[in-house]
Design a protein around this motif. Structure first.
Motif, PDB file in Angstrom:
ATOM      1  N   GLU A  54       0.839  -1.186   0.000  1.00 55.16           N
ATOM      2  CA  GLU A  54       0.000   0.000   0.000  1.00 55.16           C
ATOM      3  C   GLU A  54       0.877   1.240   0.000  1.00 55.16           C
ATOM      4  N   CYS A  55       0.284   2.347  -0.467  1.00 53.05           N
ATOM      5  CA  CYS A  55       0.988   3.619  -0.398  1.00 53.05           C
ATOM      6  C   CYS A  55       1.253   3.999   1.048  1.00 53.05           C
ATOM      7  N   ASN A  56       2.258   4.829   1.206  1.00 54.98           N
ATOM      8  CA  ASN A  56       2.587   5.435   2.499  1.00 54.98           C
ATOM      9  C   ASN A  56       3.276   4.467   3.455  1.00 54.98           C
ATOM     10  N   GLU A  57       3.631   3.250   3.010  1.00 57.98           N
ATOM     11  CA  GLU A  57       4.431   2.361   3.832  1.00 57.98           C
ATOM     12  C   GLU A  57       5.904   2.616   3.562  1.00 57.98           C
ATOM     13  N   ASN A  58       6.781   2.254   4.528  1.00 60.69           N
ATOM     14  CA  ASN A  58       8.184   2.658   4.373  1.00 60.69           C
ATOM     15  C   ASN A  58       9.188   1.583   4.794  1.00 60.69           C
ATOM     16  N   THR A  59       8.771   0.314   4.913  1.00 61.73           N
ATOM     17  CA  THR A  59       9.745  -0.719   5.281  1.00 61.73           C
ATOM     18  C   THR A  59       9.736  -1.850   4.257  1.00 61.73           C
ATOM     19  N   ILE A  60      10.935  -2.381   4.002  1.00 58.84           N
ATOM     20  CA  ILE A  60      11.133  -3.549   3.139  1.00 58.84           C
ATOM     21  C   ILE A  60      11.990  -4.528   3.933  1.00 58.84           C
ATOM     22  N   THR A  61      11.567  -5.803   3.997  1.00 57.91           N
ATOM     23  CA  THR A  61      12.340  -6.840   4.700  1.00 57.91           C
ATOM     24  C   THR A  61      12.949  -7.771   3.661  1.00 57.91           C
ATOM     25  N   ILE A  62      14.293  -7.957   3.727  1.00 54.89           N
ATOM     26  CA  ILE A  62      14.961  -8.847   2.773  1.00 54.89           C
ATOM     27  C   ILE A  62      15.648  -9.972   3.546  1.00 54.89           C
ATOM     28  N   GLU A  63      15.786 -11.141   2.905  1.00 57.75           N
ATOM     29  CA  GLU A  63      16.492 -12.273   3.501  1.00 57.75           C
ATOM     30  C   GLU A  63      17.494 -12.804   2.494  1.00 57.75           C
ATOM     31  N   PHE A  64      18.752 -12.935   2.946  1.00 59.23           N
ATOM     32  CA  PHE A  64      19.800 -13.464   2.075  1.00 59.23           C
ATOM     33  C   PHE A  64      19.786 -14.989   2.115  1.00 59.23           C
ATOM     34  N   SER A  65      20.403 -15.583   1.105  1.00 55.41           N
ATOM     35  CA  SER A  65      20.448 -17.040   1.008  1.00 55.41           C
ATOM     36  C   SER A  65      21.344 -17.648   2.081  1.00 55.41           C
ATOM     37  N   GLU A  66      22.197 -16.844   2.744  1.00 59.31           N
ATOM     38  CA  GLU A  66      23.044 -17.308   3.824  1.00 59.31           C
ATOM     39  C   GLU A  66      23.425 -16.117   4.693  1.00 59.31           C
ATOM     40  N   TYR A  67      24.121 -16.379   5.784  1.00 54.27           N
ATOM     41  CA  TYR A  67      24.477 -15.309   6.712  1.00 54.27           C
ATOM     42  C   TYR A  67      25.474 -14.352   6.059  1.00 54.27           C
ATOM     43  N   ILE A  68      25.283 -13.066   6.376  1.00 52.08           N
ATOM     44  CA  ILE A  68      26.142 -12.001   5.874  1.00 52.08           C
ATOM     45  C   ILE A  68      26.904 -11.399   7.046  1.00 52.08           C
ATOM     46  N   GLN A  69      28.192 -11.108   6.842  1.00 46.05           N
ATOM     47  CA  GLN A  69      28.970 -10.441   7.874  1.00 46.05           C
ATOM     48  C   GLN A  69      28.443  -9.020   8.044  1.00 46.05           C
ATOM     49  N   CYS A  70      28.056  -8.687   9.293  1.00 46.78           N
ATOM     50  CA  CYS A  70      27.440  -7.385   9.542  1.00 46.78           C
ATOM     51  C   CYS A  70      28.353  -6.225   9.167  1.00 46.78           C
ATOM     52  N   SER A  71      29.647  -6.412   9.297  1.00 50.64           N
ATOM     53  CA  SER A  71      30.576  -5.306   9.036  1.00 50.64           C
ATOM     54  C   SER A  71      30.733  -5.007   7.546  1.00 50.64           C
ATOM     55  N   THR A  72      30.143  -5.853   6.672  1.00 48.04           N
ATOM     56  CA  THR A  72      30.353  -5.663   5.222  1.00 48.04           C
ATOM     57  C   THR A  72      29.111  -5.148   4.510  1.00 48.04           C
ATOM     58  N   ILE A  73      28.068  -4.795   5.243  1.00 50.74           N
ATOM     59  CA  ILE A  73      26.832  -4.327   4.615  1.00 50.74           C
ATOM     60  C   ILE A  73      26.467  -2.982   5.230  1.00 50.74           C
ATOM     61  N   GLU A  74      26.064  -2.018   4.380  1.00 51.76           N
ATOM     62  CA  GLU A  74      25.745  -0.674   4.859  1.00 51.76           C
ATOM     63  C   GLU A  74      24.674  -0.057   3.974  1.00 51.76           C
ATOM     64  N   ASP A  75      24.239   1.182   4.345  1.00 54.12           N
ATOM     65  CA  ASP A  75      23.150   1.848   3.626  1.00 54.12           C
ATOM     66  C   ASP A  75      23.468   2.011   2.150  1.00 54.12           C
ATOM     67  N   ALA A  76      24.753   2.290   1.829  1.00 53.19           N
ATOM     68  CA  ALA A  76      25.133   2.578   0.440  1.00 53.19           C
ATOM     69  C   ALA A  76      24.969   1.370  -0.468  1.00 53.19           C
ATOM     70  N   ASN A  77      24.735   0.182   0.099  1.00 47.43           N
ATOM     71  CA  ASN A  77      24.564  -1.014  -0.728  1.00 47.43           C
ATOM     72  C   ASN A  77      23.137  -1.165  -1.242  1.00 47.43           C
ATOM     73  N   PHE A  78      22.270  -0.173  -0.993  1.00 50.57           N
ATOM     74  CA  PHE A  78      20.880  -0.284  -1.431  1.00 50.57           C
ATOM     75  C   PHE A  78      20.423   1.025  -2.064  1.00 50.57           C
ATOM     76  N   ALA A  79      19.561   0.877  -3.079  1.00 56.18           N
ATOM     77  CA  ALA A  79      18.953   2.039  -3.736  1.00 56.18           C
ATOM     78  C   ALA A  79      17.545   1.647  -4.155  1.00 56.18           C
ATOM     79  N   LEU A  80      16.611   2.672  -4.178  1.00 53.13           N
ATOM     80  CA  LEU A  80      15.215   2.413  -4.543  1.00 53.13           C
ATOM     81  C   LEU A  80      14.782   3.450  -5.556  1.00 53.13           C
TER      82      LEU A  80
END
Length: 759
Positions: A214-240
């Motif tokens: 629906e309009c006006n919602e603001n969250t997206i939940t993603i799941e990777f195929s395996e565990y990701i190292q937290c130190s290697t993922i950041e905001d700049a890795n996503f665009a909409l």
């Protein structure tokens, strides 16, 4: 030969402090990712890491984390896990436990026993040294100890478990514990695994996502195929990209707040998605150092499209359907709505607000990127404040329900109890108040309600008093009331000194109640149970001690004034009257029927006393009179005769008689000589008697003691022969025994003597 790799300090360090603690390789959150076949730990750490109590000893075969190291891996395909842990010192005892955390967290291991997949804590007695899951046995759980058959969570058999079946995509953690506590390390080899691919070479990717619908919602939940190292993922890795925007995306994860790796991430979009249409989420990486899995495999740039097809509900609210306005005032209707792009009122104005001063129907249409909405109100103009009058204070009757009504058109209400209806039902005394409000103001009023008290006139039970006493009757009512007694008196109380019926009627504005009581004055009663007495058999002694108003208590607990005595005993009664307490008692004996039995007639023999007992029975109080005037109960017989007795008491007399005969004596004669010459005179040795001889026996002996004759017949005597030949002349000794019946008794007689045999 398999290649061997040495990994020292292969730990993905946590980038933030959680509760001032950083996970280490001794914690599940800091587990070593399995990225190669063999690991050599040259030293064994001590302690339990920075996150203790990760394993519950009640749910596990191990004692928990003891000098532990953790490993984590994800199965790339279905297969069987196999591994062997070989201590550097084969005398060391290592335990281990494997958990499936695919749909769980490290924190869940302590509370959820179903996460345990395989466990071995065997040790001692040949179970030290190498351990693992290599298929050597069929067991999956073995506790401490060795050689138990079968093993269990609390008893071990061997140091090796069966292979562990695993599913593609599932994530597992392995805890290795140095139970011995030595500083020696170990080697762990995963080479016996089949078809798993646990040495991860697969590129991670977004495998699932939950997008807004629906309009006006603001969250997206993603799941990777395996565990990701937290130190290697950041905001700049996503665009909409998509309708509206531009959008900024920030990434977060609960798992990364506590550990070093995570599969599920939340993307927060700013501003919220504003329009219907097609969108595209982009995962942006450099292909080498960004978005790495636990074995440093980098994710690649990935484009994920999605669409929003449901318009947002646009629900402007300019007020209640019926809105009030006081004459001379103005009212602002506000239709402001987030993300609105236009407003259209019924009069053509296009501002978010509309100021009005007259009544009527007002409507607005609000347009937003995701849809439109309409709201309207009807405005009524009120000319003055409400009119409120609860009236004077009230005095209702008991049980009466009052209705207080302050209805005013287009008004609101607030009563003292918080209720909001225009009317209020009242059933108890109290102060009742109300605030009535309209567009022009609030008017308040209150009323006092005081219910008449209900009548409870009660003169009490009928009374019995002692002469000279007085009775005070009081029917005072604690509220407004009038009184009328049977004698015309109108006061609430009265002193009673005479026997009679006393009646009163009490009247209030609500009701009238009458009552009557009978009062009796008595003299102090006198009564006597009488002297102790004796009654004849089946006679009764009856009492009626009725006294007005008295209570009674007999010795057996009976409380009746009437009492019948039907058996012997001590009887006592306590009577409580208005005048005094009276106690009396009596002893009553009820005689039994006389019964006398002197016995059968008998014989009197000199030297033997006969006692005749005329006993009349227990509890008979009997007296006695014999034929000669003797009054003793027992009569001693010293001569034959007829004896008669009268046994008597106050109720009856009975007679009995006994005949006493002269003593009977049976005479027996045995001659002292006989001549067996068949002349018919004195030919036999035998007894002669005037009575029958029973059980007779006779034996004859010669002078030397030899028995020469024996007979059991009285009629057959000894004929002087011995063994068919005539016995010689001379002196012979005889013995006889027999029984005779004398004086109604059998007597046994033994006789002996001598006889001369003459020829």
């Amino acid at each position: 030969m398999r290649p061997t790799f040495i990994l020292i300090g292969c730990l993905l360090f946590f980038g933030r402090f959680i509760n001032a603690q950083v996970p280490t390789i001794q914690d599940c959150l800091g587990a070593i990712p399995v990225c190669q076949q063999t690991y050599i730990e040259t030293d064994s750490p001590t302690g339990v890491g920075n996150f203790p109590n990760e394993i519950n000893g009640l749910n596990s075969c191990t004692d928990g984390e003891i000098n532990s190291i953790w490993y984590v891996f994800t199965a790339n395909e279905d297969g069987n896990l196999g591994f062997v842990i070989t201590p550097n010192d084969l005398d060391d005892d290592y335990d281990w436990a494997l958990f499936d955390i695919t749909n769980a967290t490290c924190e869940d291991i302590f509370t959820d026993p179903n996460l345990s997949v395989s466990c071995n804590a065997a040790g001692g007695g040949g179970c030290h040294g190498a351990t693992g899951a290599n298929g050597e046995t069929s067991w999956s759980v073995q506790g401490p100890g060795c050689n138990a058959n079968p093993p269990s969570q609390f008893a071990g058999s061997t140091p090796f478990n069966d292979f562990v079946p695993m599913q593609e995509g599932n994530t597992y953690v392995l805890m290795v514990s140095n139970w011995t506590g030595s500083e020696n390390g170990y080697t762990i080899d995963f080479g016996s695994s089949t078809g798993l691919g646990i040495i991860d070479e697969t590129i991670p990717e977004v495998s699932d996502a939950i997008f807004p619908d629906e309009c006006n919602e603001n969250t997206i939940t993603i799941e990777f195929s395996e565990y990701i190292q937290c130190s290697t993922i950041e905001d700049a890795n996503f665009a909409l990209a998509g309708p509206g925007g531009p959008y900024t995306v920030s990434v977060s994860s609960d798992g990364c707040e506590q550990g070093d790796y995570e599969r599920t991430f939340t993307l927060t979009v700013d501003p919220p998605l504003e329009g219907l249409g097609d969108y595209q989420l982009a995962l942006l990486t450099d292909g080498s150092t960004e978005v790495l899995d636990l074995c440093d495999n980098p994710a690649q740039t990935q484009l994920i499209p999605f669409s929003i097809i449901l318009p947002i509900a646009v629900n402007p609210d300019i007020g209640p359907d019926t809105t009030l306005l006081c004459d001379g005032n103005t009212l602002v209707l506000d239709a402001t709505f987030p993300s609105a792009i236009g407003y259209q009122w019924q009069d053509g104005s296009t501002d978010a607000e509309l100021t009005i001063s007259t009544g009527g129907i007002y409507a607005v249409t609000v347009t937003a990127l995701c849809g439109t909405g309409v709201d309207s109100v009807e405005v009524f103009v009120q000319m003055d404040v409400p009119e409120v009058d609860l009236g004077p204070d009230l005095r209702p009757c008991p049980g009466e329900i009052l209705t207080l009504d302050v209805y005013n058109d287009l008004s609101t209400y607030l009563w003292q109890d918080g209720s909001n209806d225009p009317s209020l039902e009242v059933s108890t005394s109290g102060t009742y108040s109300v605030d009535v409000t309209n567009a022009c103001g609030t008017v308040s009023d209150e009323v006092e309600v005081f219910y008449y008290l209900p009548l409870t006139t009660e003169l009490g039970p009928d009374q019995v008093l002692c002469a000279g006493d007085t009775l005070f009757l009081d029917v005072t009512h604690l509220d407004e009331a009038t009184y009328l007694w049977e004698n015309g008196s109108t006061v609430p109380d009265r002193i009673i000194t005479q026997t009679g019926d006393y009646a009163v009627t009490v009247t209030t504005p609500c009701e009238s109640i009458s009552d009557v009581v009978t009062v009796q004055f008595i003299e102090e009663p006198l009564f006597d149970l009488g002297l102790d007495t004796v009654l004849c058999f089946e006679e009764t002694l009856d009492f009626d001690l009725s006294v007005a108003g008295a209570t009674y208590l007999w010795q057996d607990g009976s409380t009746s004034p009437q009492y019948s005595i039907v058996q012997s005993g001590d009887y006592m009664v306590t009577i409580q009257t208005a005048c005094s307490d009276i106690l009396d008692s009596i002893n009553v004996v009820i005689l039994d029927t006389l019964s006398v039995e002197l016995g059968r007639d008998t014989f009197y023999c000199p030297g033997y006393d006969i006692r005749l007992d005329a006993f009349g029975g227990e509890n008979t109080m009997a007296s006695y009179e014999w034929q000669d005037g003797n009054d003793e109960r027992v009569y001693i017989i010293r001569e034959a005769g007829i004896y008669t007795v009268r046994t008597y008491n106050i109720c009856e007399e009975v007679f009995d008689q006994a005949t006493i005969f002269e003593c009977e004596v049976c005479d027996v004669y045995v001659p002292n000589a006989f001549s067996p010459n068949d002349d018919g005179i004195n030919d036999y040795l035998q007894p002669f008697s005037d009575c029958p001889l029973e059980d007779f026996k006779m034996t004859v002996f010669d002078r030397w003691g030899g028995m020469i004759y024996e007979s059991r017949s009285v009629e057959k005597g000894w004929d002087g022969d011995y063994r068919g030949e005539p016995a010689g002349e001379g002196y012979y000794v005889w013995f006889m025994t027999f029984r005779v019946y004398e004086n109604n008794l059998w007597r046994t007689v033994e006789m002996e003597g001598g006889v001369n045999l003459l020829r």
